[in-house]
Design a protein around this motif. Structure first.
Motif, PDB file in Angstrom:
ATOM      1  N   UNK A   1       0.950  -1.257  -0.039  1.00 42.96           N
ATOM      2  CA  UNK A   1       0.097  -0.134  -0.251  1.00 42.96           C
ATOM      3  C   UNK A   1       0.863   1.454  -0.163  1.00 42.96           C
ATOM      4  N   UNK A   2       1.873   1.168   0.775  1.00 39.87           N
ATOM      5  CA  UNK A   2       2.742   2.356   0.893  1.00 39.87           C
ATOM      6  C   UNK A   2       3.153   2.687  -0.350  1.00 39.87           C
ATOM      7  N   UNK A   3       4.046   1.825  -0.693  1.00 48.42           N
ATOM      8  CA  UNK A   3       4.448   1.558  -2.570  1.00 48.42           C
ATOM      9  C   UNK A   3       3.786   2.558  -3.400  1.00 48.42           C
ATOM     10  N   UNK A   4       2.700   1.970  -3.396  1.00 46.74           N
ATOM     11  CA  UNK A   4       1.615   1.657  -4.854  1.00 46.74           C
ATOM     12  C   UNK A   4       1.435   4.061  -3.861  1.00 46.74           C
ATOM     13  N   UNK A   5       1.015   4.278  -3.196  1.00 48.20           N
ATOM     14  CA  UNK A   5       0.759   5.436  -2.471  1.00 48.20           C
ATOM     15  C   UNK A   5       2.471   6.694  -3.414  1.00 48.20           C
ATOM     16  N   UNK A   6       3.545   6.189  -2.795  1.00 47.75           N
ATOM     17  CA  UNK A   6       4.473   6.759  -2.513  1.00 47.75           C
ATOM     18  C   UNK A   6       5.334   6.937  -4.402  1.00 47.75           C
ATOM     19  N   UNK A   7       4.428   5.968  -5.323  1.00 51.38           N
ATOM     20  CA  UNK A   7       5.094   5.775  -6.667  1.00 51.38           C
ATOM     21  C   UNK A   7       4.150   7.182  -7.388  1.00 51.38           C
ATOM     22  N   UNK A   8       2.951   7.632  -7.211  1.00 51.21           N
ATOM     23  CA  UNK A   8       2.401   8.525  -7.422  1.00 51.21           C
ATOM     24  C   UNK A   8       3.368  10.345  -7.698  1.00 51.21           C
ATOM     25  N   UNK A   9       4.426   9.877  -6.208  1.00 53.41           N
ATOM     26  CA  UNK A   9       5.111  11.274  -5.431  1.00 53.41           C
ATOM     27  C   UNK A   9       6.957  10.673  -6.505  1.00 53.41           C
ATOM     28  N   UNK A  10       7.191   9.439  -7.201  1.00 49.16           N
ATOM     29  CA  UNK A  10       8.332   9.359  -6.781  1.00 49.16           C
ATOM     30  C   UNK A  10       8.337   9.602  -8.782  1.00 49.16           C
ATOM     31  N   UNK A  11       7.239   9.151  -9.477  1.00 44.68           N
ATOM     32  CA  UNK A  11       7.451   9.345 -10.797  1.00 44.68           C
ATOM     33  C   UNK A  11       7.971  11.366 -10.901  1.00 44.68           C
ATOM     34  N   UNK A  12       7.106  11.956 -10.219  1.00 40.46           N
ATOM     35  CA  UNK A  12       7.643  13.672 -10.266  1.00 40.46           C
ATOM     36  C   UNK A  12       8.683  14.291  -9.735  1.00 40.46           C
ATOM     37  N   UNK A  13       9.651  12.423  -8.781  1.00 38.88           N
ATOM     38  CA  UNK A  13      10.910  13.625  -8.594  1.00 38.88           C
ATOM     39  C   UNK A  13      10.977  13.809  -6.918  1.00 38.88           C
ATOM     40  N   UNK A  14       9.988  13.518  -6.946  1.00 39.53           N
ATOM     41  CA  UNK A  14       9.695  14.121  -5.129  1.00 39.53           C
ATOM     42  C   UNK A  14      10.988  13.778  -3.800  1.00 39.53           C
ATOM     43  N   UNK A  15      11.652  14.356  -3.343  1.00 45.12           N
ATOM     44  CA  UNK A  15      12.635  13.982  -2.321  1.00 45.12           C
ATOM     45  C   UNK A  15      12.261  12.889  -1.312  1.00 45.12           C
ATOM     46  N   UNK A  16      13.110  11.696  -1.236  1.00 50.11           N
ATOM     47  CA  UNK A  16      12.393  10.970   0.239  1.00 50.11           C
ATOM     48  C   UNK A  16      11.723  10.906   1.510  1.00 50.11           C
ATOM     49  N   UNK A  17      12.586  12.728   1.891  1.00 47.61           N
ATOM     50  CA  UNK A  17      12.127  13.230   2.473  1.00 47.61           C
ATOM     51  C   UNK A  17      10.560  13.567   2.951  1.00 47.61           C
ATOM     52  N   UNK A  18      10.016  14.049   1.599  1.00 46.62           N
ATOM     53  CA  UNK A  18       8.436  14.421   1.702  1.00 46.62           C
ATOM     54  C   UNK A  18       7.832  13.584   1.215  1.00 46.62           C
ATOM     55  N   UNK A  19       8.426  11.953   0.598  1.00 49.38           N
ATOM     56  CA  UNK A  19       7.442  10.629   0.663  1.00 49.38           C
ATOM     57  C   UNK A  19       7.758   9.726   1.905  1.00 49.38           C
ATOM     58  N   UNK A  20       8.214  10.747   2.580  1.00 46.01           N
ATOM     59  CA  UNK A  20       8.025   9.826   4.310  1.00 46.01           C
ATOM     60  C   UNK A  20       7.260  10.930   4.744  1.00 46.01           C
TER      61      UNK A  20
END
Length: 229
Positions: free
Chosen positions: A97-116
Motif C-alpha cells: 500500500x505504501x509503495x503504491x501511494x509513494x509511486x505517485x510521488x516518485x514519478x515526479x522526483x519527490x525527495x525521500x523526505x517528502x515521500x516519508x
C-alpha cells in the motif's frame, strides 16, 4: 478551474461524436457530478481534462492552461496538479500500500523526505495507515479503492477526477469513498465525479451535469441523477 469551450470529440471510425459542442465551466472548489446513460461521453470528458485525449475541436482549459496546446513534454507537469481515481483501481498488486501511494510521488522526483512525510498523511486520511505494508492484492475492493484515493491526493492536487469510483463496490464501501471525496472537497480541492450511482447523487444534492449522446442536456446546481437504472 476547468473550462470547456465548444468542445467536440470524435474517434476514428465513429459515425457520430462522443462529445458535441460542450461548453462547461467548473469553478475552483466545486464538487460536480457528471451523469448520463452508458456511452453518453462521461469518461471521454474526464480524459480530456487530464489530456489523455485531445478534442477534435474546441478548447479545454485547466487552471488557466489551454491543455490542447501543450507539448507532450509538458503534459506530466499538468498532471501533477490533477489526481485521478479509476473504477478498476489501477494499483500495482505486488507492491505494498505504501509503495503504491509513494509511486505517485516518485514519478515526479519527490525527495525521500517528502515521500516519508506525505504518504503516511494520505494513508491516515483514508484510514489505511495500519495497512501500509500489506500488498495491494491482499486488500478488499473497498480498501483498494481507498488506496487509489490516497494515491490521487498524495501530491495535494488542486483537482481530483473520479471516473466511476464506486462502480465495483458495494453500497457501504461506495459511501465510504464518497465521504472521502467530500472531505477532500471540504479541504478546498475541486472534485469532479463521473458516476452511475443514483442513490449517492440524489442524496448529496450537489451540482449535476448530465450528458446524453455526447450533448450537455442539464446543469443543475442542486441536482438529482434523473435517469432510471
Amino acid at each position: 478551474m476547468v473550462r470547456f469551450v465548444r468542445v467536440s470529440k470524435q474517434y476514428p471510425g465513429q459515425s457520430r461524436p462522443s462529445l458535441r459542442d460542450i461548453t462547461l465551466n467548473v469553478e475552483r472548489g466545486e464538487f460536480v457530478f457528471i451523469v448520463g446513460p452508458s456511452g453518453a461521453g462521461k469518461s471521454t470528458l474526464t480524459r480530456l481534462i487530464y489530456r489523455e485525449e485531445l478534442p477534435t475541436s474546441g478548447q479545454v482549459i485547466v487552471g488557466g492552461v489551454n491543455v490542447t496546446r501543450l507539448r507532450p513534454s509538458q503534459v506530466p507537469y499538468l498532471r501533477r496538479n490533477i489526481g485521478v481515481i479509476f473504477q478498476d483501481f489501477k494499483l500495482l498488486p505486488e507492491r505494498t500500500v505504501y509503495e503504491n501511494v509513494a509511486f505517485a510521488l516518485q514519478v515526479t522526483e519527490a525527495s525521500y523526505r517528502e515521500i516519508q512525510r506525505r504518504v503516511p498523511a494520505a494513508l491516515e486520511l483514508v484510514g489505511l495507515l495500519d495497512k501500509a505494508h500489506q500488498r495491494a492484492q491482499e486488500l478488499s475492493g473497498g480498501e483498494q479503492q481507498r488506496v487509489a484515493v490516497a494515491r490521487a491526493i498524495v501530491r495535494s492536487p488542486s483537482l481530483v477526477l473520479a471516473d466511476e469510483p464506486t462502480g465495483n463496490l458495494d453500497p457501504d464501501n461506495s459511501w465510504q469513498i464518497m465521504k472521502l471525496l467530500l472531505e477532500i472537497n471540504r479541504m478546498g480541492t475541486t472534485v469532479i465525479v463521473a458516476t452511475h450511482a443514483r442513490e449517492i447523487v440524489d442524496a448529496l444534492q450537489r451540482r449535476v451535469v448530465a450528458l446524453e449522446d455526447g450533448v450537455l442536456v442539464r446543469d443543475d446546481q442542486k441536482g438529482s441523477y434523473g435517469y432510471a437504472i
